[in-house]
Design a protein around this motif. Structure first.
Motif, PDB file in Angstrom:
ATOM      1  N   THR A   3       0.961  -1.322  -0.184  1.00 18.73           N
ATOM      2  CA  THR A   3      -0.101   0.145   0.123  1.00 18.73           C
ATOM      3  C   THR A   3       0.928   1.177   0.024  1.00 18.73           C
ATOM      4  OG1 THR A   3      -1.636  -1.189   1.247  1.00 18.73           O
ATOM      5  CG2 THR A   3      -1.925   1.210   1.249  1.00 18.73           C
ATOM      6  N   ASP A   4       0.717   2.081  -1.033  1.00 15.54           N
ATOM      7  CA  ASP A   4       1.592   3.457  -1.078  1.00 15.54           C
ATOM      8  C   ASP A   4       0.631   4.409  -0.195  1.00 15.54           C
ATOM      9  OD1 ASP A   4       3.697   5.173  -1.843  1.00 15.54           O
ATOM     10  OD2 ASP A   4       2.360   5.751  -3.722  1.00 15.54           O
ATOM     11  N   TYR A  50      -3.219   4.762  -1.215  1.00 20.46           N
ATOM     12  CA  TYR A  50      -3.898   4.100  -2.407  1.00 20.46           C
ATOM     13  C   TYR A  50      -4.913   2.885  -1.762  1.00 20.46           C
ATOM     14  CZ  TYR A  50      -4.113   1.737  -6.812  1.00 20.46           C
ATOM     15  OH  TYR A  50      -4.756   0.971  -8.006  1.00 20.46           O
ATOM     16  N   ARG A 102      -7.711   3.884  -6.735  1.00 26.51           N
ATOM     17  CA  ARG A 102      -7.086   5.165  -6.732  1.00 26.51           C
ATOM     18  C   ARG A 102      -6.553   5.531  -5.311  1.00 26.51           C
ATOM     19  NH1 ARG A 102      -9.259   7.756 -11.053  1.00 26.51           N
ATOM     20  NH2 ARG A 102      -9.146   9.622  -9.838  1.00 26.51           N
ATOM     21  N   TYR A 103      -6.025   6.785  -5.405  1.00 23.10           N
ATOM     22  CA  TYR A 103      -5.619   7.400  -4.040  1.00 23.10           C
ATOM     23  C   TYR A 103      -6.790   8.351  -3.579  1.00 23.10           C
ATOM     24  CZ  TYR A 103      -0.683   6.443  -5.081  1.00 23.10           C
ATOM     25  OH  TYR A 103       0.535   5.462  -5.604  1.00 23.10           O
ATOM     26  N   SER A 128     -10.246  12.296  -5.146  1.00 22.13           N
ATOM     27  CA  SER A 128      -9.348  11.111  -5.303  1.00 22.13           C
ATOM     28  C   SER A 128      -8.282  11.526  -6.593  1.00 22.13           C
ATOM     29  CB  SER A 128     -10.014   9.738  -5.702  1.00 22.13           C
ATOM     30  OG  SER A 128     -10.719   9.965  -6.900  1.00 22.13           O
ATOM     31  N   HIS A 171      -7.076  -0.188  -2.903  1.00 25.86           N
ATOM     32  CA  HIS A 171      -6.842  -1.322  -3.866  1.00 25.86           C
ATOM     33  C   HIS A 171      -8.291  -1.580  -4.269  1.00 25.86           C
ATOM     34  CE1 HIS A 171      -2.725  -2.323  -3.851  1.00 25.86           C
ATOM     35  NE2 HIS A 171      -2.606  -2.106  -2.445  1.00 25.86           N
ATOM     36  N   SER A 182      -2.758   8.643  -9.875  1.00 22.56           N
ATOM     37  CA  SER A 182      -1.333   8.746  -9.568  1.00 22.56           C
ATOM     38  C   SER A 182      -0.675   9.891  -9.524  1.00 22.56           C
ATOM     39  CB  SER A 182      -0.590   7.747 -10.552  1.00 22.56           C
ATOM     40  OG  SER A 182      -0.583   8.419 -12.147  1.00 22.56           O
TER      41      SER A 182
END
Length: 436
Positions: free
Chosen positions: A226-227, A240, A246-247, A313, A242, A316
């Protein structure tokens, strides 16, 4: 000097609008630490129907003039927490101040995000292998408050000590930066033996192709990596999801996207689906976090529905722009790294070098006989990467066709861990000669 705490508006980041009354409360609270902000507002400060979009952008030039001062008045106040930026973009480390209320809000937001990320998996141990700054200082405390046994290791230690600590501690959760994880995976004989079940990332871009390779090396699903996105100026900003691909922004953050024409610097226009991220924090006070220009370029910034509620959101983060980045403002590190990992099909680390009008991508991948050999097959793989970069990243292809850039070079690089640990962040554009 004693500063009284103003009422903090209970504004959630999932709301896309901040009311005039809430804005005035934020301005009043922040003004006690940044009194110069009133001079930027002028008559706007008396506007009872004030809207966020009417406020001035807090750009790099504004911060240089009022905040990043050698004689900053905040340095004389007691009770403030001080953190230095990494200096990777500007080359200069700058001092950022947090009040105790800022610090408390930072911890609470990070706790909520980490709780969402780890869910009900029942993790028991965590290791923070970080760089410097706010995230590094608070990492162990965050995990301990969540009930995990936690420890940390400095990123400056030789990679052998990182590997030994991972082998002996066997953390279920690893909190680290992509560049540091590159060092670990490129030097480890058996990364799966560490028992890592979840990786939480921060500090640099993490393209999908790179995450896929990392997951394979660790023997975990891509969903277990997870970023998170944050800045030392404001704190933890997004993570982020999953589930949504999206963030999602954290509570307390209002996000906007602007074109480069809105900024003072002479910057190249961005593609239609990309914008410069501008952030407002409804909880920050010892930093002018009202329409703060991050200079990060995000792709596809828009609201989506999450659990029946509208939240902002983005897809990237693709690059960072700025007045000193030259051709780099057109080049996406995210896309370059994603292409390399998809084409190479194995773990590697890259450096992107700009020297005049020459763009070189140096691929580091130690101890891989098939890669390091200068066989025709190995050369063909590098040539495939070069072609893919020119074809799949329109900005690079356009600059080559117009003569702004010469043809891309994709070359091997020898992995030197001492050089790797000399700086914490590597995922950026290097200017001048870089030895491969």
């Amino acid at each position: 000097m004693v500063i009284k705490r103003a009422n903090v508006p209970k504004v959630k980041g999932r709301l896309l609008v901040v009311t005039s009354g809430e804005l005035h409360q934020i301005i009043e609270r922040m003004g006690m630490y940044c009194p110069w902000y009133a001079s930027l507002l002028g008559s706007l400060s008396k506007n009872k129907s004030l809207e966020l979009k009417q406020l001035p952008l807090i750009s790099a030039s504004v911060l240089e003039k009022y905040y990043y001062l050698s004689d900053q008045p905040l340095s004389q106040l007691g009770g403030l927490h001080k953190y230095h930026t990494s200096g990777t973009s500007s080359g200069k480390r700058k001092l950022i101040y947090y009040s105790q209320a800022d610090e408390d809000a930072y911890m609470q937001i990070k706790l909520e995000i980490f709780r969402s990320i780890m869910g009900s998996a029942g993790y028991q141990t965590a290791l923070a292998d970080m760089g410097t700054g706010h995230a590094e200082v608070t990492a162990v405390e965050v995990f301990r408050r969540l009930g995990l046994e936690a420890d940390s290791i400095p990123f400056t230690l030789p990679i052998e000590q990182h590997l030994e600590r991972l082998e002996s501690y066997k953390p279920e959760v690893l909190y680290t930066m992509p560049s540091i994880l590159d060092r670990i995976l490129l030097q480890s004989d058996n990364p799966k033996s560490y028992g890592i079940r979840h990786v939480i990332l921060v500090g640099e871009m993490a393209p999908a192709g790179w995450i896929r390779q990392v997951a394979g090396c660790l023997g975990i699903a891509e969903e277990q990596i997870t970023d998170t996105y944050g800045s030392i100026e404001i704190g933890t900003l997004a993570y982020y999801s999953h589930e949504y691909g999206r963030y999602l922004f954290a509570d307390g953050i209002v996000a906007e996207g602007v074109g480069t024409e809105m900024l003072e610097e002479e910057l190249e226009p961005l593609p239609n689906h990309e914008q410069v991220l501008v952030l407002t924090s409804t909880v920050r006070e010892a930093f002018p976090a009202l329409r703060y220009v991050t200079y990060d370029v995000v792709r596809d910034l828009r609201p989506i529905i999450v659990n029946g509620v509208e939240r902002m959101s983005f897809q990237s983060i693709v690059k960072r722009i700025g007045p000193d980045l030259k051709h780099g403002e057109k080049i996406s590190i995210y896309d370059i790294e994603d292409v390399v990992h998809q084409q190479l099909g194995q773990m590697s680390s890259i450096r992107v070098q700009m020297d005049g009008n020459s763009l070189k991508v140096i691929v580091y991948n130690p101890d891989k006989p098939d890669y390091q050999s200068r066989s025709s097959e190995a050369e063909e793989r590098l040539e495939v990467i070069r072609q893919a970069l020119e074809e799949r990243i329109p900005a690079i292809g356009a600059m080559i066709h117009s003569g702004i850039l010469s043809r891309i070079q994709v070359v091997r690089g020898g992995f030197d861990d001492e050089e790797q640990r000399s700086r914490v962040k590597h995922k950026k554009i290097y200017y001048g000669k870089v030895e491969g």
